[in-house]
Every structure is written in structure tokens, then in C-alpha cells.
Design a protein around this motif. Sequence first.
Motif, short mmCIF file in Angstrom:
data_model
loop_
_atom_site.label_atom_id
_atom_site.label_comp_id
_atom_site.label_asym_id
_atom_site.label_seq_id
_atom_site.Cartn_x
_atom_site.Cartn_y
_atom_site.Cartn_z
N HIS A 258 0.82 -1.22 0.00
CA HIS A 258 0.00 0.00 0.00
C HIS A 258 0.85 1.27 0.00
CE1 HIS A 258 -2.92 -3.03 0.88
NE2 HIS A 258 -2.36 -3.27 2.05
N GLN A 259 2.13 1.13 -0.37
CA GLN A 259 3.01 2.30 -0.38
C GLN A 259 3.94 2.35 -1.57
OE1 GLN A 259 5.01 2.35 3.47
NE2 GLN A 259 3.27 3.39 4.42
N SER A 260 4.40 1.20 -2.08
CA SER A 260 5.50 1.23 -3.04
C SER A 260 5.11 1.75 -4.41
CB SER A 260 6.13 -0.17 -3.17
OG SER A 260 5.20 -1.11 -3.65
N HIS A 261 3.82 1.93 -4.70
CA HIS A 261 3.42 2.57 -5.96
C HIS A 261 3.54 4.09 -5.87
CE1 HIS A 261 -0.01 2.41 -3.31
NE2 HIS A 261 -0.79 3.09 -4.12
N MET A 262 3.83 4.59 -4.67
CA MET A 262 3.99 6.02 -4.43
C MET A 262 5.40 6.30 -3.90
SD MET A 262 1.01 7.26 -5.28
CE MET A 262 1.23 8.95 -4.67
N ALA A 263 5.87 7.52 -4.09
CA ALA A 263 7.18 7.91 -3.56
C ALA A 263 7.16 9.41 -3.27
CB ALA A 263 8.29 7.59 -4.58
N TYR A 264 8.06 9.82 -2.38
CA TYR A 264 8.22 11.25 -2.11
C TYR A 264 9.16 11.87 -3.14
CZ TYR A 264 5.88 10.83 2.39
OH TYR A 264 4.94 10.63 3.36
N PRO A 265 9.00 13.15 -3.40
CA PRO A 265 9.97 13.84 -4.27
C PRO A 265 11.37 13.76 -3.68
CG PRO A 265 8.01 15.19 -3.95
CD PRO A 265 7.91 14.05 -2.97
N ALA A 278 12.80 8.68 -10.91
CA ALA A 278 12.56 8.09 -12.22
C ALA A 278 11.54 6.95 -12.18
CB ALA A 278 13.88 7.59 -12.81
N GLY A 279 11.53 6.16 -11.12
CA GLY A 279 10.61 5.04 -11.03
C GLY A 279 9.18 5.44 -10.70
N HIS A 280 8.99 6.69 -10.29
CA HIS A 280 7.67 7.23 -9.95
C HIS A 280 7.57 8.62 -10.58
CE1 HIS A 280 8.40 4.15 -6.92
NE2 HIS A 280 7.09 4.08 -6.74
N PRO A 281 7.46 8.68 -11.90
CA PRO A 281 7.63 9.95 -12.60
C PRO A 281 6.41 10.87 -12.63
CG PRO A 281 7.21 8.21 -14.18
CD PRO A 281 7.29 7.54 -12.83
N VAL A 282 5.24 10.35 -12.22
CA VAL A 282 4.00 11.12 -12.38
C VAL A 282 3.75 11.97 -11.14
CG1 VAL A 282 1.55 11.01 -12.91
CG2 VAL A 282 3.09 9.24 -13.79
N ALA A 283 3.77 13.28 -11.31
CA ALA A 283 3.56 14.20 -10.19
C ALA A 283 2.07 14.37 -9.92
CB ALA A 283 4.19 15.56 -10.50
N LEU A 284 1.66 14.04 -8.71
CA LEU A 284 0.28 14.17 -8.25
C LEU A 284 0.24 15.20 -7.11
CD1 LEU A 284 -0.72 10.39 -8.08
CD2 LEU A 284 -1.10 11.98 -9.98
N PRO A 285 -0.95 15.60 -6.68
CA PRO A 285 -1.00 16.50 -5.52
C PRO A 285 -0.40 15.85 -4.28
CG PRO A 285 -3.11 16.50 -6.69
CD PRO A 285 -2.29 15.38 -7.27
N MET A 286 0.26 16.65 -3.47
CA MET A 286 0.76 16.18 -2.18
C MET A 286 -0.31 16.48 -1.13
SD MET A 286 4.16 17.24 0.00
CE MET A 286 5.25 16.02 -0.75
N ILE A 287 -0.90 15.44 -0.58
CA ILE A 287 -1.88 15.62 0.50
C ILE A 287 -1.13 15.90 1.80
CG2 ILE A 287 -3.46 14.33 1.97
CD1 ILE A 287 -4.75 13.19 -0.43
#
Length: 362
Positions: A258-265, A278-287
Motif C-alpha cells: 500500500h506504499q510502493s506505488h507512491m514515492a516522495y519527491p 525516475a521510477g515514480h515519474p507522475v507528479a500528483l498533488p501532495m496531500i
Amino acid sequence: MRPSPRRLPALLLGTALLAGVLGIGTIASAAGPGGDAPATAVPAAAGHSGHTKAVSTQASGDDPDGDGYIPAVPRVTGVTPSHATPPPRYFHEFQANCSVTHTAPDDPIVHPGRPGRSHDHTFMGNTSTRADSTTASLYGGGTTCKAPADASAYWMPSLYKGDRKVLPIGPQVIYYKAGVTDYTSVRPFPKGLRFVVGDPAQSADQFRDHPGWVEGFECGDSYKNTDFPPNCPTGTQLNLRMQAPSCWDGRYLDTPDHQSHMAYPVVKPGTNDDVCPAGHPVALPMIEFKMAWPVDGDMSQVRLASGRGHSFHYDFFNAWEERTLKALVDHCVVGGLQCDARGYDETHPERGAALDAQYRLP
């Protein structure tokens, strides 16, 4: 202003975030379904209720084969992390103001379809959230958020003072902000995305070193506490802010941990710029959760359902109506504004608002 006070170097992101924060000694790399993308496999922690280091193995409405992977359809491909530096803006955010709906020992992300399996959670936003909630059951549902289009589910461990459950009063501030320097690259959450921020098994040091840490627990003049302050002055309240990862792999709406599909900048080498790895290139909103509990005085009997203060963590399950979320992200985050829940920045009235007086798309 840097949107995230705590940032991990790129080299340490995968190892420190999952090994350090989750408190595990070994992280194995394994291919996801179809052998296409490495995914983190986290060993199980037997006997732990609530959020665990265990992977999800039970089938659910969104994961009928029970392997823990929920593919995004369609996947986001062809994206590389943006290294652009747009015109400086001090703010690029909007608020989702959502009140408490109910409490229950349920967790539709970690224990889908298993009511009573979790420690007690305090739920906000969608009024129907329960153990068997799915994207379809949440989407379009009732909500306590100011924007009726936000049927997302937000939850965290319940807080107690002795045997009395203490619930936040009124709308709580949940920020949606840019976590990367190129705020113009941020796009809306995909429908059905879900993740867990933090872990109840983390130590005080791991909580303090978590990349989502902002200022810890605070009340009165007491700040940066990893556990509850011993005393909060009469008339004050207990506050906590914690930020979520905002870089997505573009492949999965959920993964077994429930975490590894997301990463911090991470910080771009040689600069002060925050970029997605590079492995998480899509920038989404930071909640960012900004929670306030109406509790003061002697805090020695204050605890979370998950344990000590440093066990704090929270969950997000996206069920926004897509057009409304896009309007707010585009107007406020990409537009470099400091918006309220209507998408209105009072310091820039000439820019208008994303939503009308009823918090709906005009």
C-alpha cells in the motif's frame, strides 16, 4: 517556499522510506504482475492488527484475485520527471475541508472486506466508508467535505484520553499542494488510487525522520514532539501535520504494501529543486493532513488506537469526481494560487474561483 520540509536523497528513497519507515530489515525486489515493473515485497508481520507490514492477500471488490496489485486502467506511460523551473510561486495549493463521519475498527485498504480486523479508525469525507468499500461504492457517495464532488475517504487511528474517544470537531484541513518544484507538472489523482502514509510500527526516530514529517505533535508552545506533549495548556488543542508521497509509478492504484506505488519527491543533484524519482515519474498533488483534536490539560492518558503518538499514520482512497478535481488542481496548484475549498485565493480575487458558492463546478 519548499512544499516538503523533509526530503530524502534519491539514492536513499527506496531503501530508507520502506526499510526505515516500516522498520523492516530486508526489502526484496520482485516483479509485479506480468513481470513488467519491480515492486517492493514486504515481509508479513504476524498478529498485528490495523496497518501492518503484511501484504494484502485477501480478495476484494477492486482486487478480485487478491494479489494486492490493482492496475491503473489505462496506465500512464511516456512520462518522465519534470526538471523544469516555472515562475516562482509561494503557494500552489487548495484545501479539502472534511469533517469526521464515524469511527470503526475497519480498513478497506489494508483489510478489505474484513470488518473489525483493524484498530479503531476515525473516518472523514465519504459517509459510507467501511471494510468492504470499493472505488464503485465510494464514487458519487455522500460526503462531509465542503465540495460535494469529493467523495474520497480519509482516515486515521482514533485518539483517546483514557477511555474517552476524542474526535476532531468541524472541518479538518486537508491540503492538496505541489510536492515538486515544477508545480505546473502536477496532475489530478487517478480514480481509485489509494495509499497508506506512515506505519504504526515505526519508532519515534523513524517518525521524526519520515519524509512526511512536518512539525510533529504540537500544542501551546510545545512543538516537534514525536509523542504527545506531557501537558497542553487549558484552551489549546493538539495539532499534527503530516504529508503524503506525491509521485506515482503510473501503473498501480495499489500494491501489496500500500506504499510502493507512491514515492516522495527527491532533491535534484546540484540544485534545491524537488523532482519525482525516475521510477515514480507522475507528479500528483501532495496531500497534507492538518488535524486538530480538542484535548488539553494532562496528556499522560492520551493515546492512539494504534499506540503511542509516533504510531500515527493515515489513509487516502480517491473518489473525487474527475472534472471537479481537475478544475481545482489546474486552477490552484498548476495556477500557483493559495486556494480555499472553493478554489478561491483571496489575495488574487482577479483570478476568480474554480467552484461556485455551493462548492460545485459552475
